[in-house]
Write a protein that holds these residues in place. Structure first.
Motif, PDB file in Angstrom:
ATOM      1  N   THR A   1     -16.985  44.108 -14.199  1.00  0.00           N
ATOM      2  CA  THR A   1     -17.339  43.920 -12.822  1.00  0.00           C
ATOM      3  C   THR A   1     -17.987  42.598 -12.636  1.00  0.00           C
ATOM      4  N   GLU A   2     -17.746  41.946 -11.424  1.00  0.00           N
ATOM      5  CA  GLU A   2     -18.102  40.809 -11.056  1.00  0.00           C
ATOM      6  C   GLU A   2     -19.458  40.512 -10.220  1.00  0.00           C
ATOM      7  N   ASP A   3     -19.323  41.529  -9.392  1.00  0.00           N
ATOM      8  CA  ASP A   3     -20.340  41.804  -8.426  1.00  0.00           C
ATOM      9  C   ASP A   3     -21.627  43.120  -8.530  1.00  0.00           C
ATOM     10  N   ASN A   4     -21.275  43.767  -9.476  1.00  0.00           N
ATOM     11  CA  ASN A   4     -22.083  45.071  -9.892  1.00  0.00           C
ATOM     12  C   ASN A   4     -22.081  46.034  -8.636  1.00  0.00           C
ATOM     13  N   GLN A   5     -20.997  45.826  -7.982  1.00  0.00           N
ATOM     14  CA  GLN A   5     -20.744  46.987  -6.883  1.00  0.00           C
ATOM     15  C   GLN A   5     -19.061  47.306  -6.671  1.00  0.00           C
ATOM     16  N   VAL A   6     -18.102  46.456  -7.072  1.00  0.00           N
ATOM     17  CA  VAL A   6     -16.968  46.951  -7.554  1.00  0.00           C
ATOM     18  C   VAL A   6     -16.454  46.615  -9.045  1.00  0.00           C
ATOM     19  N   PHE A   7     -16.182  47.924  -9.525  1.00  0.00           N
ATOM     20  CA  PHE A   7     -16.026  47.941 -11.013  1.00  0.00           C
ATOM     21  C   PHE A   7     -14.445  48.495 -11.189  1.00  0.00           C
ATOM     22  N   THR A   8     -13.693  47.520 -12.252  1.00  0.00           N
ATOM     23  CA  THR A   8     -12.495  47.576 -12.292  1.00  0.00           C
ATOM     24  C   THR A   8     -12.489  48.664 -13.587  1.00  0.00           C
ATOM     25  N   VAL A   9     -11.620  49.561 -13.545  1.00  0.00           N
ATOM     26  CA  VAL A   9     -11.536  50.309 -14.805  1.00  0.00           C
ATOM     27  C   VAL A   9      -9.963  50.338 -15.195  1.00  0.00           C
ATOM     28  N   THR A  10      -9.778  49.667 -16.463  1.00  0.00           N
ATOM     29  CA  THR A  10      -8.683  49.782 -17.067  1.00  0.00           C
ATOM     30  C   THR A  10      -8.327  50.746 -18.067  1.00  0.00           C
ATOM     31  N   VAL A  11      -7.522  51.747 -18.099  1.00  0.00           N
ATOM     32  CA  VAL A  11      -7.205  52.745 -18.823  1.00  0.00           C
ATOM     33  C   VAL A  11      -6.537  52.454 -20.136  1.00  0.00           C
ATOM     34  N   ASN A  12      -6.697  52.807 -21.385  1.00  0.00           N
ATOM     35  CA  ASN A  12      -6.093  52.252 -22.491  1.00  0.00           C
ATOM     36  C   ASN A  12      -4.536  52.547 -22.336  1.00  0.00           C
ATOM     37  N   ALA A  13      -3.836  51.506 -22.728  1.00  0.00           N
ATOM     38  CA  ALA A  13      -2.414  51.665 -22.619  1.00  0.00           C
ATOM     39  C   ALA A  13      -1.939  52.520 -23.603  1.00  0.00           C
ATOM     40  N   ASP A  14      -2.518  52.834 -24.722  1.00  0.00           N
ATOM     41  CA  ASP A  14      -1.899  53.726 -25.712  1.00  0.00           C
ATOM     42  C   ASP A  14      -2.531  55.339 -25.393  1.00  0.00           C
ATOM     43  N   ALA A  15      -3.412  55.555 -24.549  1.00  0.00           N
ATOM     44  CA  ALA A  15      -4.104  56.850 -24.525  1.00  0.00           C
ATOM     45  C   ALA A  15      -2.872  57.627 -23.647  1.00  0.00           C
ATOM     46  N   ASN A  16      -2.807  58.856 -24.280  1.00  0.00           N
ATOM     47  CA  ASN A  16      -2.010  60.151 -23.792  1.00  0.00           C
ATOM     48  C   ASN A  16      -2.707  61.530 -24.040  1.00  0.00           C
ATOM     49  N   TRP A  17      -2.362  62.168 -23.245  1.00  0.00           N
ATOM     50  CA  TRP A  17      -2.749  63.443 -23.132  1.00  0.00           C
ATOM     51  C   TRP A  17      -1.993  64.061 -24.563  1.00  0.00           C
ATOM     52  N   SER A  18      -2.346  65.120 -24.994  1.00  0.00           N
ATOM     53  CA  SER A  18      -1.745  65.861 -26.326  1.00  0.00           C
ATOM     54  C   SER A  18      -0.414  66.548 -25.774  1.00  0.00           C
ATOM     55  N   ASP A  19       0.011  66.354 -24.644  1.00  0.00           N
ATOM     56  CA  ASP A  19       1.360  67.001 -24.472  1.00  0.00           C
ATOM     57  C   ASP A  19       2.339  65.817 -24.379  1.00  0.00           C
TER      58      ASP A  19
ATOM     59  N   LYS B   1      -2.526  52.381 -14.772  1.00  0.00           N
ATOM     60  CA  LYS B   1      -3.502  52.182 -15.696  1.00  0.00           C
ATOM     61  C   LYS B   1      -4.713  51.435 -15.187  1.00  0.00           C
ATOM     62  N   THR B   2      -4.604  51.211 -13.706  1.00  0.00           N
ATOM     63  CA  THR B   2      -6.025  50.586 -13.199  1.00  0.00           C
ATOM     64  C   THR B   2      -6.441  51.301 -11.950  1.00  0.00           C
ATOM     65  N   LEU B   3      -7.811  51.268 -11.738  1.00  0.00           N
ATOM     66  CA  LEU B   3      -8.629  51.688 -10.347  1.00  0.00           C
ATOM     67  C   LEU B   3      -9.532  51.024 -10.427  1.00  0.00           C
ATOM     68  N   THR B   4     -10.026  50.839  -9.189  1.00  0.00           N
ATOM     69  CA  THR B   4     -11.284  50.311  -8.916  1.00  0.00           C
ATOM     70  C   THR B   4     -12.194  51.371  -8.262  1.00  0.00           C
ATOM     71  N   ILE B   5     -13.497  51.160  -8.688  1.00  0.00           N
ATOM     72  CA  ILE B   5     -14.666  52.054  -8.216  1.00  0.00           C
ATOM     73  C   ILE B   5     -15.720  51.207  -7.636  1.00  0.00           C
ATOM     74  N   THR B   6     -15.758  51.477  -6.302  1.00  0.00           N
ATOM     75  CA  THR B   6     -16.878  50.923  -5.141  1.00  0.00           C
ATOM     76  C   THR B   6     -18.144  51.729  -5.112  1.00  0.00           C
ATOM     77  N   THR B   7     -19.286  51.058  -5.379  1.00  0.00           N
ATOM     78  CA  THR B   7     -20.440  51.683  -5.300  1.00  0.00           C
ATOM     79  C   THR B   7     -21.176  51.466  -3.771  1.00  0.00           C
ATOM     80  N   LYS B   8     -22.052  52.286  -3.410  1.00  0.00           N
ATOM     81  CA  LYS B   8     -22.593  52.295  -2.095  1.00  0.00           C
ATOM     82  C   LYS B   8     -23.291  50.906  -2.103  1.00  0.00           C
ATOM     83  N   ASP B   9     -23.986  50.588  -3.116  1.00  0.00           N
ATOM     84  CA  ASP B   9     -25.010  49.434  -3.255  1.00  0.00           C
ATOM     85  C   ASP B   9     -24.728  48.618  -4.623  1.00  0.00           C
ATOM     86  N   PRO B  10     -25.086  47.542  -5.070  1.00  0.00           N
ATOM     87  CA  PRO B  10     -24.974  47.164  -6.407  1.00  0.00           C
ATOM     88  C   PRO B  10     -25.608  47.901  -7.265  1.00  0.00           C
ATOM     89  N   VAL B  11     -25.254  48.197  -8.466  1.00  0.00           N
ATOM     90  CA  VAL B  11     -26.002  49.118  -9.345  1.00  0.00           C
ATOM     91  C   VAL B  11     -25.759  48.577 -10.849  1.00  0.00           C
TER      92      VAL B  11
END
Length: 555
Positions: free
Chosen positions: A107-125, A182-192
């Protein structure tokens, strides 16, 4: 149900020696394929493991897992076992550090958080773990129709209410945006604070496979095969079997994105505390889990310390024991403080715990960096207690009902002492004993006066789930604007020093109001064989972050 309660009544799972608190949005109780053992019962057939086997890890549990549903984890044992086969976005190897798990979070502002999923992460199937899986998991937790214990873990996200339930009129959380596979953003109600969201959302939420759960009707999710007999995993191990009253069987995930585990098989055996000692003495166990999952009677810990091939370590615990108070019945804080002054908590720690613990001044033990070390516990002063009650016009002729749950020997013994101490200041006390699930249901209905209860705390100091007005685990009818304001302020501050000051004020206010009487925090013991390389850390909740690297030396 009282007016202050915002969410629907708990359901209760009648499993294990002690279930922990659960939140629900449904009246259905998950119907697990296999049951669980009550503390003190004999185990069934144990797995047949060859002597000197370095590929099989034997773990002792006294609390059986009560759920394999990633959205519903009422007990700490359920969370601990699920962590072997479902990964979280982040790992937390120590109480003040985080490492990437399924993803990285920035995060750059403690309110919008960027989640980057591991490129090698797979489910067991073989299906990739994607940002859609993360968004689906968070949206499912926030759905008002879903039975979940994770509301507080998502309550900071834009589009939820204070309990983590999706706001009316929304079909999905407005604070979630899937950017690409592999990317999503999470925005919080207030900075956390980054550490707050990292622990509550990054660590505590286990990501579920969307392609497995998305077609299941929400009303059917608790009893679905996916929730009771999981078959698709992201973690280091794969669930194989839950043998009733006996063990959980896990096998390594050969395609684990962080590397195939060195130990190929795990049996988590369910037994009582006495059996744990016997099995260690016989060399049949490699470790017992921490955090109250594998509970060895404190008076017997010396027997394990005498074993040459076993290492025993003692650490302060985040978990604590309390005397909860029905605040609808006892509205005067002077009366509640009188109860605290009447209890000799130092005697409980010294005599019942053998000194392996500490008296609490508020909700935080010495394990927490947010504990106000300048705040002393209220002193044991029975004369002052009696004087406070008399000044408050307390009715000494009306009996007080004290509920003590069974299954924890020290807590049961402390209940007897508390009854005695309260009677010594002129009160009439009627003690009743119930199994924990029954007591939990009574507490949720406010069908009690006072009672004993254990709370599981996180490294982050947020205690909204216990004390915020209408919170899921607020079974004391606490509804206090000042407390709510302090809780909200603590969640929105983004720096440690500022948060510390808020929680210091909160601890002082809690002692002044005494909504709940903090009793003690007993020490946490880690016990494991010298042949195991890895195992329980001082911060036990983060111990599985490197489970794929653990090894067992030949005997």
């Amino acid at each position: 149900m009282s007016h202050w309660k915002k969410r629907s009544k708990y359901t209760t799972l009648l499993v294990a020696s002690a279930a922990l608190l659960a939140a629900c949005g449904s009246d259905d109780v998950p119907d697990m394929e296999q049951g669980a053992q009550a503390d003190g019962e004999e185990t069934g057939t144990t797995p047949d493991v060859s002597e000197g086997d370095t590929s099989t890890l034997m773990v002792g549990l006294t609390n059986a897992p009560d759920s394999f549903n990633p959205f519903y984890r009422p007990g700490v044992a359920a969370t601990w076992v699920q962590r072997f086969f479902y990964d979280s976005l982040l790992f937390m190897p120590t109480a003040d550090s985080f490492e990437p798990g399924l993803a990285e979070m920035t995060t750059e502002d403690n309110q919008v958080f960027t989640v980057t999923v591991n490129a090698d992460a797979n489910w067991s199937d073989g299906t990739p773990v994607t940002a859609e899986d993360v968004a689906f998991t968070l949206n499912t937790i926030a759905d008002p129709a879903v039975e979940t214990t994770l509301g507080t873990s998502v309550a900071m996200i834009e589009g939820t209410d204070a309990s983590g339930v999706r706001e009316e009129g929304l079909e999905e959380l407005s604070g979630l945006e899937v950017v690409d596979e592999k990317t999503l953003t999470i925005t919080t109600k207030d900075p956390v604070d980054l550490n707050y969201i990292s622990e509550f959302l990054g660590l505590n939420v286990l990501v579920a496979p969307k392609h497995v759960f998305e077609d299941i009707e929400l009303s059917e999710l608790p009893n679905s095969e996916a929730a009771t007999m999981p078959s698709v995993f992201s973690g280091a191990y794969q669930f194989v079997e839950y043998d009733n009253n006996n063990y959980v069987h896990l096998e390594s995930n050969p395609d684990y994105y962080r590397g195939e585990p060195e130990i190929k098989t795990i049996y988590a055996q369910i037994m009582n505390g006495t059996s744990l000692i016997t099995e260690f003495q016989a060399g049949n166990l490699h470790m017992t889990a921490g955090g109250g999952i594998g509970m060895i009677p404190v008076q017997d810990i010396g027997m394990l310390e005498e074993l040459e091939d076993v290492v025993v370590e003692e650490h302060p615990s985040f978990n604590s024991q309390y005397m909860i108070i029905n605040n609808e019945k006892y509205t005067d804080p002077q009366v509640r403080r009188a109860f605290a002054h009447a209890i000799d908590r130092e005697t409980i720690v010294e005599n019942l715990l053998g000194g392996h613990g500490e008296v609490l001044s508020s909700t935080y033990s010495s394990a927490s960096p947010y504990k106000d070390t300048d705040l002393e516990p209220l002193e044991y002063d029975p004369e002052l207690a009696k004087e406070l009650l008399e000044d408050a016009g307390f009715d000494f002729d009306t009996p007080i009902e004290l509920v003590v749950p069974t299954g924890n020997a020290v807590r049961e013994q402390s209940g007897n002492l508390i009854e005695q101490w309260l009677e010594e200041i002129g009160l009439t006390v009627n003690q009743s004993n119930y199994d924990f699930p029954t007591w939990l249901s009574m507490a949720q209905d406010l069908d009690y006066d006072i009672g004993l209860m254990g709370w599981g705390h996180t490294a982050d100091p947020n205690i909204a789930s216990y004390l915020q007005t209408g919170a899921a685990s607020n079974n004391m009818a606490v509804s206090d604007p000042t407390m709510d304001e302090l809780i909200e302020q603590g969640m929105t501050e983004t720096e440690f020093d500022a948060r510390y000051d808020v929680y210091s004020d909160l601890q002082k206010y809690m002692q002044e109001q005494m909504f709940v009487v903090p009793l003690y925090s007993d020490s946490q013991f880690s016990v494991q064989s010298t042949s195991l390389n890895g195992g329980i850390n001082e911060y036990w909740a983060g111990s599985l972050y490197d489970v794929n690297e653990w090894t067992i030396d030949p005997e």
